[in-house]
Design a protein around this motif. Structure first.
Motif, mmCIF file in Angstrom:
data_model
loop_
_atom_site.group_PDB
_atom_site.id
_atom_site.type_symbol
_atom_site.label_atom_id
_atom_site.label_comp_id
_atom_site.label_asym_id
_atom_site.label_seq_id
_atom_site.Cartn_x
_atom_site.Cartn_y
_atom_site.Cartn_z
ATOM 1 N N PRO A 1 0.599 -1.393 0.129
ATOM 2 C CA PRO A 1 0.000 -0.022 0.015
ATOM 3 C C PRO A 1 0.849 1.064 -0.104
ATOM 4 N N ILE A 2 2.110 1.215 0.266
ATOM 5 C CA ILE A 2 3.050 2.392 0.446
ATOM 6 C C ILE A 2 3.285 2.778 -0.643
ATOM 7 N N THR A 3 3.979 1.846 -1.651
ATOM 8 C CA THR A 3 4.491 2.343 -3.086
ATOM 9 C C THR A 3 3.763 1.716 -4.240
ATOM 10 N N ARG A 4 2.426 1.359 -3.998
ATOM 11 C CA ARG A 4 1.560 1.196 -4.913
ATOM 12 C C ARG A 4 1.604 2.128 -6.193
ATOM 13 N N THR A 5 1.900 1.755 -7.579
ATOM 14 C CA THR A 5 1.799 2.621 -8.445
ATOM 15 C C THR A 5 2.914 3.392 -8.962
ATOM 16 N N GLY A 6 4.235 3.180 -7.919
ATOM 17 C CA GLY A 6 5.479 4.083 -7.861
ATOM 18 C C GLY A 6 6.097 3.616 -9.076
ATOM 19 N N GLU A 7 5.989 2.429 -9.854
ATOM 20 C CA GLU A 7 6.536 2.349 -10.980
ATOM 21 C C GLU A 7 6.432 3.527 -12.103
ATOM 22 N N THR A 8 5.048 4.094 -11.990
ATOM 23 C CA THR A 8 4.716 4.807 -13.053
ATOM 24 C C THR A 8 5.428 6.286 -12.944
ATOM 25 N N ARG A 9 6.205 6.395 -11.972
ATOM 26 C CA ARG A 9 7.034 7.704 -11.853
ATOM 27 C C ARG A 9 8.287 7.446 -12.463
ATOM 28 N N PHE A 10 8.693 6.142 -13.048
ATOM 29 C CA PHE A 10 10.012 6.052 -13.836
ATOM 30 C C PHE A 10 9.763 5.612 -14.995
ATOM 31 N N ILE A 11 8.847 4.721 -15.202
ATOM 32 C CA ILE A 11 8.587 3.958 -16.575
ATOM 33 C C ILE A 11 8.052 5.095 -17.595
ATOM 34 N N GLY A 12 8.901 5.267 -18.623
ATOM 35 C CA GLY A 12 8.532 6.453 -19.551
ATOM 36 C C GLY A 12 9.419 7.910 -19.232
ATOM 37 N N ARG A 13 9.511 8.205 -17.926
ATOM 38 C CA ARG A 13 10.346 9.123 -17.749
ATOM 39 C C ARG A 13 11.853 8.720 -17.809
ATOM 40 N N VAL A 14 12.405 7.477 -17.112
ATOM 41 C CA VAL A 14 13.650 7.397 -17.333
ATOM 42 C C VAL A 14 13.914 6.868 -18.609
ATOM 43 N N PRO A 15 14.763 7.378 -19.507
ATOM 44 C CA PRO A 15 14.949 6.549 -20.722
ATOM 45 C C PRO A 15 15.299 5.450 -20.973
ATOM 46 N N GLY A 16 16.144 4.990 -19.832
ATOM 47 C CA GLY A 16 16.549 3.463 -19.581
ATOM 48 C C GLY A 16 15.200 2.495 -19.495
ATOM 49 N N THR A 17 14.184 2.871 -19.037
ATOM 50 C CA THR A 17 13.282 1.968 -18.859
ATOM 51 C C THR A 17 12.522 1.684 -20.063
ATOM 52 N N ALA A 18 13.066 2.318 -21.307
ATOM 53 C CA ALA A 18 12.330 1.901 -22.656
ATOM 54 C C ALA A 18 12.733 0.403 -23.258
ATOM 55 N N GLY A 19 11.874 -0.453 -23.378
ATOM 56 C CA GLY A 19 12.215 -1.857 -23.973
ATOM 57 C C GLY A 19 12.712 -2.839 -22.788
ATOM 58 N N GLN A 20 12.249 -2.579 -21.470
ATOM 59 C CA GLN A 20 12.946 -3.348 -20.400
ATOM 60 C C GLN A 20 11.375 -4.465 -19.980
ATOM 61 N N ALA A 21 11.978 -5.312 -19.548
ATOM 62 C CA ALA A 21 10.785 -6.461 -19.142
ATOM 63 C C ALA A 21 10.275 -6.080 -17.706
ATOM 64 N N HIS A 22 9.699 -4.887 -17.598
ATOM 65 C CA HIS A 22 9.084 -4.659 -16.317
ATOM 66 C C HIS A 22 7.919 -5.525 -15.890
ATOM 67 N N ARG A 23 7.939 -5.894 -14.641
ATOM 68 C CA ARG A 23 7.025 -6.855 -14.190
ATOM 69 C C ARG A 23 6.491 -6.540 -12.564
ATOM 70 N N THR A 24 5.328 -7.299 -12.289
ATOM 71 C CA THR A 24 4.635 -6.972 -11.031
ATOM 72 C C THR A 24 5.140 -8.392 -10.494
ATOM 73 N N LEU A 25 5.624 -8.243 -9.226
ATOM 74 C CA LEU A 25 5.954 -9.370 -8.316
ATOM 75 C C LEU A 25 4.783 -9.665 -7.258
ATOM 76 N N ARG A 26 4.809 -10.850 -6.694
ATOM 77 C CA ARG A 26 3.797 -11.062 -5.671
ATOM 78 C C ARG A 26 4.202 -10.965 -4.436
ATOM 79 N N GLY A 27 3.470 -9.935 -3.639
ATOM 80 C CA GLY A 27 3.984 -9.711 -2.172
ATOM 81 C C GLY A 27 3.879 -8.344 -1.783
ATOM 82 N N GLY A 28 4.204 -8.455 -0.303
ATOM 83 C CA GLY A 28 3.909 -7.215 0.307
ATOM 84 C C GLY A 28 5.155 -6.053 0.241
ATOM 85 N N HIS A 29 5.291 -5.366 1.127
ATOM 86 C CA HIS A 29 6.323 -4.242 0.868
ATOM 87 C C HIS A 29 7.725 -4.906 0.975
#
Length: 302
Positions: free
Chosen positions: A250-278
């Motif tokens: 609940p603390i960092t939910r959607t936090g990846e959206t602050r990086f993906i698309g903004r940091v150029p190095g995120t382009a083309g990477q296999a971003h993923r969702t892991l199963r678990g808590g904080h």
């Protein structure tokens, strides 16, 4: 500066952490009190480095299920305890700590070891400090794997974090092992909870853990300009940057959206969702290891 050092006997009962300790001293400030930093250093010294950085209120024990598999894949794994945590020295007063000092202490440590060709694996405060190191010394890093963390640069604190910050400051008790257990989806055993409590024999050792949440640079925090300077570097970061956030934090939910698309190095990477808590290192260590190895490989090819 009064500095506390957890006696080694406090860690004697930990049975699932078979890694040799290493120590290096840094200065608390120019000409100031020396602080001993503990770290794990496994794998060939000439192999590419995976730097595993923990956050609040854990220590490098958090990565115990991940160190071996990453070493087996051909990497050198270096996992420090931040000042105030684990087997590292603990300044006794909250006033001895600041965000800038934490970054400075870890920069001294990294430069003293002369680590290069680094893939940063980070979560929680491991990202707030680790990404600042990436921005300060981009030539030393080749890739980043980020889970359940961020690099705030102002704005309002999320409600879940604001509650946690208030608890850390005002609760009369601060049961660290139980706090960590509440941040995982799988139940931690009594021995694991005890291992997270081990660095803190009494309340006097917890100044660093207590003060950390107040340093997160949301709106009005004095570290915001430093964060914006770091983001200016990340906005031009073209090396591989992979996000692997969990589905239940609940603390960092959607936090990846602050990086993906903004940091150029995120382009083309296999971003993923892991199963678990904080504390994803406890809930899905295999998934986080796979993410680290993928981005480290991409960094070698970049």
């Amino acid at each position: 500066m009064k500095v506390l050092r957890t006696p080694e006997t406090a860690f004697a009962a930990i049975a699932d952490f078979p890694f040799a300790p290493h120590y290096l001293e840094v200065a608390s400030e120019p000409g100031g009190t020396p602080l001993r930093i503990h770290y794990i250093d496994e794998g060939p010294r000439d192999a590419p480095v995976v730097l595993m950085m923990h956050g609040e209120p854990t220590w490098c024990y958090l990565y115990r299920h991940m160190i071996g598999p990453v070493v087996a894949a051909g990497y050198r794994v270096v996992a420090p305890d931040l000042v105030g945590f684990g087997k590292s020295d603990k300044p006794a007063a909250k006033a001895d700590y600041s965000y800038a000092r934490h970054v400075g202490w870890m920069r001294q440590w990294l430069e003293a070891l002369d680590l290069t060709d680094i893939t940063l694996a980070c979560q929680d405060w491991g990202s707030l400090i680790g990404l600042r190191l990436v921005a300060a010394m981009p030539e030393r890093f080749r890739a980043v794997a980020l889970s359940n963390g961020g690099l705030p640069e102002g704005g309002p604190a999320p409600r879940a974090f604001a509650i946690w910050r208030a608890f850390s400051q005002w609760s009369p008790v601060f049961p660290i092992g139980k706090i960590i257990a509440k941040g995982t989806k799988r139940p931690l055993s009594p021995a694991e909870i005890a291992a997270y409590d081990a660095p803190f024999p009494d309340a006097g050792y917890k100044a660093g853990a207590r003060i950390f949440p107040s340093f997160v640079p949301f709106e009005g925090n004095p570290a915001v300009p430093d964060q914006k300077a770091a983001w200016a570097v990340l906005d031009g970061w073209h090396k591989p940057f992979l996000c692997a956030f969990s589905d239940g934090d609940p603390i960092t939910r959607t936090g990846e959206t602050r990086f993906i698309g903004r940091v150029p190095g995120t382009a083309g990477q296999a971003h993923r969702t892991l199963r678990g808590g904080h504390f994803i290192q406890e809930d899905d260590p295999e998934g986080f290891v796979a993410a680290i190895l993928d981005v480290a490989k991409a960094g070698a090819q970049a």
